[in-house]
Design an enzyme around this catalytic site. Structure first.
Site, PDB file in Angstrom:
ATOM      1  N   ARG A  24       0.863  -1.181   0.000  1.00 28.19           N
ATOM      2  CA  ARG A  24       0.000   0.000   0.000  1.00 28.19           C
ATOM      3  C   ARG A  24       0.902   1.233   0.000  1.00 28.19           C
ATOM      4  O   ARG A  24       2.106   1.140   0.160  1.00 28.19           O
ATOM      5  CB  ARG A  24      -0.941  -0.005   1.206  1.00 28.19           C
ATOM      6  CG  ARG A  24      -0.314  -0.567   2.447  1.00 28.19           C
ATOM      7  CD  ARG A  24      -0.664   0.139   3.704  1.00 28.19           C
ATOM      8  NE  ARG A  24      -0.492   1.567   3.639  1.00 28.19           N
ATOM      9  CZ  ARG A  24       0.689   2.188   3.834  1.00 28.19           C
ATOM     10  NH1 ARG A  24       1.804   1.493   4.057  1.00 28.19           N
ATOM     11  NH2 ARG A  24       0.766   3.502   3.789  1.00 28.19           N
ATOM     12  N   GLY A  25       0.269   2.392  -0.198  1.00 26.36           N
ATOM     13  CA  GLY A  25       1.026   3.624  -0.369  1.00 26.36           C
ATOM     14  C   GLY A  25       1.177   3.904  -1.851  1.00 26.36           C
ATOM     15  O   GLY A  25       1.585   3.030  -2.628  1.00 26.36           O
ATOM     16  N   ALA A  26       0.839   5.129  -2.261  1.00 25.77           N
ATOM     17  CA  ALA A  26       0.760   5.436  -3.691  1.00 25.77           C
ATOM     18  C   ALA A  26       2.035   5.100  -4.467  1.00 25.77           C
ATOM     19  O   ALA A  26       1.973   4.440  -5.514  1.00 25.77           O
ATOM     20  CB  ALA A  26       0.381   6.901  -3.889  1.00 25.77           C
TER      21      ALA A  26
ATOM     22  N   ARG B  28      -7.323  -0.259  -7.218  1.00 21.90           N
ATOM     23  CA  ARG B  28      -7.548   0.831  -6.262  1.00 21.90           C
ATOM     24  C   ARG B  28      -7.669   2.140  -7.047  1.00 21.90           C
ATOM     25  O   ARG B  28      -6.727   2.531  -7.739  1.00 21.90           O
ATOM     26  CB  ARG B  28      -6.425   0.911  -5.223  1.00 21.90           C
ATOM     27  CG  ARG B  28      -6.262  -0.378  -4.420  1.00 21.90           C
ATOM     28  CD  ARG B  28      -5.504  -0.169  -3.138  1.00 21.90           C
ATOM     29  NE  ARG B  28      -6.230   0.703  -2.225  1.00 21.90           N
ATOM     30  CZ  ARG B  28      -5.687   1.220  -1.120  1.00 21.90           C
ATOM     31  NH1 ARG B  28      -4.413   0.985  -0.831  1.00 21.90           N
ATOM     32  NH2 ARG B  28      -6.403   1.992  -0.321  1.00 21.90           N
TER      33      ARG B  28
ATOM     34  N   GLN C  89      -2.924   2.150   9.954  1.00 21.84           N
ATOM     35  CA  GLN C  89      -1.609   2.233   9.323  1.00 21.84           C
ATOM     36  C   GLN C  89      -0.604   2.992  10.185  1.00 21.84           C
ATOM     37  O   GLN C  89       0.587   2.701  10.159  1.00 21.84           O
ATOM     38  CB  GLN C  89      -1.710   2.906   7.948  1.00 21.84           C
ATOM     39  CG  GLN C  89      -2.485   2.107   6.915  1.00 21.84           C
ATOM     40  CD  GLN C  89      -3.919   2.576   6.827  1.00 21.84           C
ATOM     41  OE1 GLN C  89      -4.522   2.946   7.826  1.00 21.84           O
ATOM     42  NE2 GLN C  89      -4.486   2.562   5.625  1.00 21.84           N
TER      43      GLN C  89
ATOM     44  N   ASP D 174      -2.083  10.472  -1.992  1.00 22.23           N
ATOM     45  CA  ASP D 174      -2.393   9.463  -3.001  1.00 22.23           C
ATOM     46  C   ASP D 174      -2.745  10.095  -4.337  1.00 22.23           C
ATOM     47  O   ASP D 174      -2.617   9.455  -5.369  1.00 22.23           O
ATOM     48  CB  ASP D 174      -3.537   8.574  -2.514  1.00 22.23           C
ATOM     49  CG  ASP D 174      -3.066   7.577  -1.478  1.00 22.23           C
ATOM     50  OD1 ASP D 174      -2.856   6.410  -1.838  1.00 22.23           O
ATOM     51  OD2 ASP D 174      -2.874   7.966  -0.315  1.00 22.23           O
TER      52      ASP D 174
ATOM     53  N   ASN E  36      -5.563  12.185   0.681  1.00 20.70           N
ATOM     54  CA  ASN E  36      -4.737  11.316   1.530  1.00 20.70           C
ATOM     55  C   ASN E  36      -5.687  10.511   2.408  1.00 20.70           C
ATOM     56  O   ASN E  36      -6.909  10.644   2.321  1.00 20.70           O
ATOM     57  CB  ASN E  36      -3.754  12.151   2.367  1.00 20.70           C
ATOM     58  CG  ASN E  36      -2.694  11.288   3.040  1.00 20.70           C
ATOM     59  OD1 ASN E  36      -2.024  10.496   2.382  1.00 20.70           O
ATOM     60  ND2 ASN E  36      -2.533  11.427   4.339  1.00 20.70           N
ATOM     61  N   LYS E  37      -5.138   9.666   3.261  1.00 21.75           N
ATOM     62  CA  LYS E  37      -5.947   8.769   4.067  1.00 21.75           C
ATOM     63  C   LYS E  37      -7.033   9.531   4.824  1.00 21.75           C
ATOM     64  O   LYS E  37      -6.830  10.636   5.295  1.00 21.75           O
ATOM     65  CB  LYS E  37      -5.033   8.031   5.055  1.00 21.75           C
ATOM     66  CG  LYS E  37      -5.723   6.944   5.842  1.00 21.75           C
ATOM     67  CD  LYS E  37      -6.406   5.928   4.954  1.00 21.75           C
ATOM     68  CE  LYS E  37      -5.471   5.271   3.968  1.00 21.75           C
ATOM     69  NZ  LYS E  37      -6.142   4.367   3.024  1.00 21.75           N
TER      70      LYS E  37
END
Length: 357
Positions: free
Chosen positions: A45-47, A88, A197, A238, A248-249
């Site tokens: 995960r993570g762009a 995603r 996370q 992201d 972002n999250k």
């Protein structure tokens, strides 16, 4: 550095981030469908990491193709790319990486390059993207470190570290670079519900590097800001729209508003590949909706009553007016972001080399 993902002769090896912090195990994806599953299930995960994972997925799929003609391989490349793109929707690096691999393939195919050479070239391209990501993170660190306090506390939300990239990290890369330059920084890590996370990943990797870290419940940040205990905020992204609005999250928007209210600088660290010039504002960014079970259950135990409605957007969009600066591998962006973003892309095209020292 923490080995987030690695190209191997028999597939792509991923550190399973769903098992951290208590279990350090790896998942080997041996075909592109498995790479898609790894991305969708947030094993990686993570762009930036998602983008390179997708590139490796394309390379893996093409390398395993049995096609004997370019026409047949064209169809396979389209299917591989579409499968990975469906994993995603918010992280623009995913689509950027797939498009870059498609462009490389199309150029080679149009030039009449033999299929074995195309396969080798795509593997090389994906590996180059891996190396470029690490270099970009270190360059972001070099540019962003001076923005952080010489001594103080920095809040971060979600995980934008080595685990979200191919190594070193974006937001956490800036923190790492500051610490390497002698800054005395303590980190507050929001736990980042519902997937945790921050609690699971950010705390794990910062403690791994001996950087003092305190995990906060997501609803504690405002109180600590009011007490003067937070001196800067830095997060990843992201997708960044052309006007500087940043996805972002989920929960990042709330932190940004609180930081603005309390006069605390709020920084975003992300590579240029996260900036989507085709997306005008944050309102146009597609927001991924994830499974309700991430909210209803914790460690396999149901936490909500049957019948309760659940919302689980993975991201929110922070308007550019709340962002003090955006840190990229080519330098610092400041308001007005529409202009500074265009100027930065022009600068990167004219002078692509990175400053990392």
């Amino acid at each position: 550095m923490i080995p987030t993902l690695e190209w191997l002769p028999n597939g792509v090896n991923f550190l399973d981030q769903t098992k951290l912090p208590l279990e350090e195990t790896y998942v080997l994806a041996t075909d592109y469908q498995q790479v898609a599953t790894v991305i969708r299930d947030m094993i990686v995960r993570g762009a930036p990491a998602i983008g390179v994972s997708a590139a490796m997925g394309v390379a893996l799929g093409v390398s395993q193709s049995k096609a004997t003609s370019i026409e047949a391989l064209n169809a396979e490349v389209a299917t591989i790319g579409d499968t990975l793109a469906a994993t995603r929707p918010t992280a623009v690096n995913l689509f950027w990486a797939i498009e870059r691999m498609r462009d490389k393939y199309n150029a080679l195919a149009t030039a009449g390059t033999p299929i074995p050479e195309i396969k080798a070239a795509l593997i090389k391209e994906a590996q180059q993207m891996y190396d470029e990501d690490i270099a970009a993170c270190k360059a972001m660190g070099a540019h962003g470190a001076p923005l952080l306090p010489q001594e103080g506390t920095v809040l971060t939300h979600c995980n934008a570290g080595a685990l979200a990239t191919c190594g070193y990290g974006t937001a956490l890369g800036v923190i790492r670079a500051a610490v390497e330059r002698g800054h005395k920084i303590d980190v507050y890590a929001d736990e980042t519900r519902p997937y945790l996370q921050g609690a699971r990943l950010t705390a794990w990797e910062l403690l791994h590097d001996n950087i003092p870290t305190t995990v906060l419940c997501d609803n504690m940040a405002g109180s600590l800001m009011r007490q003067g205990k937070i001196h800067a905020v830095i997060v990843g992204a992201d997708r960044i729209a052309a006007n500087g609005d940043t996805a972002n999250k989920i929960g990042t928007y709330s932190v940004a508003v609180l930081a603005k209210e309390h006069g605390i600088p709020f920084y975003v660290a992300a590579p240029l590949s996260t900036i989507d010039l085709q997306t005008a504002t944050g309102d146009d960014i597609p927001i991924e909706q994830r499974s309700a079970t991430e909210v209803t259950h914790s460690n396999g135990k149901q936490m909500t009553p049957n019948g309760a409605a659940i919302q689980n957007p993975a991201f929110d969009a922070t308007p550019a007016k709340y962002i003090t600066a955006i840190i990229t591998e080519h330098g610092i962006l400041r308001t007005p972001y529409e202009q500074s973003i265009r100027d930065m892309f022009d600068k990167a095209a004219a002078k692509p080399e990175l400053v990392t020292a």
